[in-house]
Design a protein around this motif. Sequence first.
Motif, PDB file in Angstrom:
ATOM      1  N   ILE A   1       0.864  -1.182   0.000  1.00 49.06           N
ATOM      2  CA  ILE A   1       0.000   0.000   0.000  1.00 49.06           C
ATOM      3  C   ILE A   1       0.896   1.226   0.000  1.00 49.06           C
ATOM      4  O   ILE A   1       1.839   1.316   0.801  1.00 49.06           O
ATOM      5  N   ILE A   2       0.602   2.152  -0.903  1.00 48.37           N
ATOM      6  CA  ILE A   2       1.396   3.378  -1.023  1.00 48.37           C
ATOM      7  C   ILE A   2       0.436   4.558  -0.906  1.00 48.37           C
ATOM      8  O   ILE A   2      -0.461   4.716  -1.724  1.00 48.37           O
TER       9      ILE A   2
ATOM     10  N   ILE B   1       1.740   5.491 -12.822  1.00 54.84           N
ATOM     11  CA  ILE B   1       3.182   5.273 -12.986  1.00 54.84           C
ATOM     12  C   ILE B   1       3.825   4.913 -11.655  1.00 54.84           C
ATOM     13  O   ILE B   1       4.706   4.062 -11.589  1.00 54.84           O
ATOM     14  N   THR B   2       3.353   5.550 -10.580  1.00 56.14           N
ATOM     15  CA  THR B   2       3.875   5.216  -9.258  1.00 56.14           C
ATOM     16  C   THR B   2       3.617   3.738  -8.962  1.00 56.14           C
ATOM     17  O   THR B   2       4.497   3.017  -8.479  1.00 56.14           O
ATOM     18  N   ARG B   3       2.415   3.253  -9.302  1.00 52.19           N
ATOM     19  CA  ARG B   3       2.121   1.841  -9.070  1.00 52.19           C
ATOM     20  C   ARG B   3       3.064   0.946  -9.883  1.00 52.19           C
ATOM     21  O   ARG B   3       3.607  -0.029  -9.374  1.00 52.19           O
TER      22      ARG B   3
ATOM     23  N   GLU C   1       1.277  -5.516 -10.846  1.00 51.31           N
ATOM     24  CA  GLU C   1       0.709  -4.199 -10.525  1.00 51.31           C
ATOM     25  C   GLU C   1      -0.502  -4.296  -9.608  1.00 51.31           C
ATOM     26  O   GLU C   1      -0.717  -3.440  -8.752  1.00 51.31           O
ATOM     27  N   ASP C   2      -1.312  -5.357  -9.767  1.00 51.64           N
ATOM     28  CA  ASP C   2      -2.516  -5.431  -8.927  1.00 51.64           C
ATOM     29  C   ASP C   2      -2.207  -5.835  -7.486  1.00 51.64           C
ATOM     30  O   ASP C   2      -3.107  -5.923  -6.658  1.00 51.64           O
ATOM     31  N   GLN C   3      -0.944  -6.068  -7.188  1.00 52.81           N
ATOM     32  CA  GLN C   3      -0.567  -6.309  -5.783  1.00 52.81           C
ATOM     33  C   GLN C   3      -0.206  -5.001  -5.082  1.00 52.81           C
ATOM     34  O   GLN C   3       0.092  -4.996  -3.896  1.00 52.81           O
ATOM     35  N   VAL C   4      -0.204  -3.915  -5.821  1.00 49.68           N
ATOM     36  CA  VAL C   4       0.146  -2.609  -5.242  1.00 49.68           C
ATOM     37  C   VAL C   4      -1.073  -1.698  -5.318  1.00 49.68           C
ATOM     38  O   VAL C   4      -1.627  -1.489  -6.392  1.00 49.68           O
ATOM     39  N   ASN C   5      -1.492  -1.190  -4.184  1.00 54.02           N
ATOM     40  CA  ASN C   5      -2.578  -0.203  -4.184  1.00 54.02           C
ATOM     41  C   ASN C   5      -1.995   1.169  -3.887  1.00 54.02           C
ATOM     42  O   ASN C   5      -1.476   1.406  -2.800  1.00 54.02           O
TER      43      ASN C   5
END
Lengths: 720, 159
Positions: free
Chosen positions: A359-360, A369-371, A382-386
Amino acid sequence: MGKKTISRRKFIVRGALGTIGVLAVGTYVFRNPLRRKALQLVDTLDSLYVGNISDPMLWFEITKKNTVVLHSPKVEMGQGVFTGLAQIAADELEVGMDQINVVHASTDSGNIDGISTGGSLSISSLWYPLRELAAVTREVIKAEAAKKFGTVISQLQVSNGIIHFKGMSMSYAEIMAGVKKWELPKETPVLKELKDYKFIGKPIPRIDLQDKVFGKPLFGMDAEMPEMLYGAVVRPNRIGAIFVEADTAQAESMPGVVKIITQRDFVGVVAKSYMQAENAKHAIKVKWKVSRKWQSEDIEDMLKVGRGSSQVIQVKGNVEDSFSEGDDVVTMEFKSPIGAHAQIEPNGVVASVEKDRAIIIISTQVVSITRKEVAKSLGFKEDQVNVIPTHLGGGFGRRLHTPHAVQAALMSRAVAKPVKYFFNRQEEFQNDMFRPPTHHILRGKLKHDGLIETIEHQFSSGDVAHNSAFIPNSALPVIGTDFGAVRGAYIRYSRIPNQRVKAWHVDLPFATSWWRGLGLLANTFAIESFMDELAIKSGLDPVEFRLRQINDDAAGTRLKAVIKAAAEASGYTDEVINNSAMGLAASVDTGTPCAQVAEVSIVDNEIKVHKVTCALDPGVAVNPDQVKAQCEGAIIMGLSASLYERMYVKDGALQPTMYGPYNMALMRHAPKEIDVILLQGIDKPGPVGEPPLGPVAAAIGNALRRLTGKRANSLPLTVV
Amino acid sequence: MKVSFRINNTVQTIHTDDGETPLLWIIRDVLNLKGTKFGCGRSACGACTIHVDGQAVRSCSFPVVLAEGRTITTIEGLGTPDDPHPVQKAWIDEIVPQCGYCQPGFMMATAALLNNNPIPSDEDIDNSISNICRCATYYRMRKAIHRAAQLQSESNDNK
């Protein structure tokens, strides 16, 4: 916008974005997004939006309290986008302004912008899609209501989220409660006429006004997570410094230090409090390799027009032939310095990395782009990062680069706890992605009748768009010219028969990038100062002189209108009255024309701007008050860059690194009067956030020319 | 070390290993009042402005040990939506904030100015409000400061 038939698709029940009491709205494809994008690319007046424009469910939630939550893919950085989007949606949804709330969409919600929030494009790019999404949602609800009332849609009356039929009424929330499947409208609903909108075009107070006045925790800097620790990263303070080694022994044993992380390109400290992390960071002794001690003179030398690579970006007639005949060619040079963003909220982030999930929480203009970058650095999909964006404590282009999210994620993984990490102010200044310095050479030749026969603008700049997270290096040869550096560089005086603009590009040794308006401020300063000098030479007043050089086509008519409006409202005169003089300048940025008149005097050898009159044609002003606020802010930010701001390079370091030494406009420097006149030359909204920054420097410089008889050709302006 | 002070009408006692810790970080990270902002850490921008015994202080450079026994007010204690301070009321009336980050500091500086100088002139404002706003909302702020002065004097007249 011609009517199009729509594809109909079976409604698919989906999770309601993890929010309780939310009604899902059906997936709906009413227009081919690819076709729209292609159209938008062709029609330069339609801004491009890269993101979902076919699924209302990603955009709107209807709550049990009969309010609507709009999940905005655009971030609020002060430009008022939340308010504008709410006005646009509310009008087609048929709900009141007090019934709509706007939140930032996280990447998990799915409604993210594929590129960025920037370029002054948020409202203009969402003008059609958002109204259509809202209208479709309204029609879906009406269709359901017709079923419940046992009537047809045309018999229903709708207002403030309530549907009425023969003395009965139901709220949107009641109508949609328990609905699992519904009919989609057979055609794309017809959008309302501009005159029928209740909120669009009205100066409604910003919807985030209360939160901001009472100090609510809205910003990335205010974010926290349970068991959170604080990170700090050692950064180089010399241009081109390469990390060699770090001695962390002393820092390891300092109070509160949890872990020191040494990665290939950075050394980070994680500690229990911010001050402990900062103190430990200062105790780390890093050896850097610096191959060259750069100086300001080196940069100026590199930047001279004629060095680096070049490309002609605008050409008409025959410039060379015209200049070779006769000896009355006017040549002038202009310069602008390195500029800092200096946004007050430092770049910061809270990162929480677990085994298979991150989580960011971050103030960023580039959510997707951050993701991508965080996922890549962690080896995640990518779908592991929110990525959860927050309000931004100023953007101005600074938050189009967010590598600190990656560093925070790596620190969080190393300590298995959430880590908050932000720059201190010295690091902000030293590691800014600066506005590049520029150098300009203008040549021009007048005819006898007050017309310009030939004009040429050559300018040199460091990277703007080229140094961008969203453009891969491999694409640069295809793109060619740096499309950020060229903003404001074009000649808009369409009646001049011979014109040429040549862009020179230089690779500077430090990072430069987007800064509000990109090349706009510097390029307009050069061109409009030059135009003013030609006007003086022609013997015409600068208003009449400019008007003569512009054709009466669509763009020319709008440009002439703002010049006339600014001149008229300010009572423009060439005369110096009571030691005060006026200067006029105009620009067209991203299609939006703007003209300004600055009233200036010299007090104790300092340049004092008393009043600025600004005429802007943004097309439809969705919220005229916020359009004016953007003009007022851009004028004073532009004044600050015109009169005070300048970074320099000394012994390899970018200086200065603190507010104060980095001189900026304060309350006492702001004009006491700003008069903004809005024109509506087109029937849709155009870009607003950057265009009014264009004319400021030249308008002040042109007033100075009348006061002193001398031309100041370098920013920041000084009395010469 | 223990430090006790009154903040927004509540007495707080905090423990710290380092009395030199700026009060800003105690307010933000220990007491969880996020309205007071970090901008520069060098008293240069004013985003962290609070009141200590009624005077404007830049809390990023005010060691917590000096807060002992003092009365502190932050933006959260200045007023509430139901009972706004005249400065907050004026800020709403003039629709001042853009990004909003620096605004609490400006409102605290303005409230302190009006305590000392109930009807400030333009020159008084120029001389005493030296915070930085990068959105450059100064034009509306000036109007809001004059309006706040007027609102405050009207409310004093009614008392």
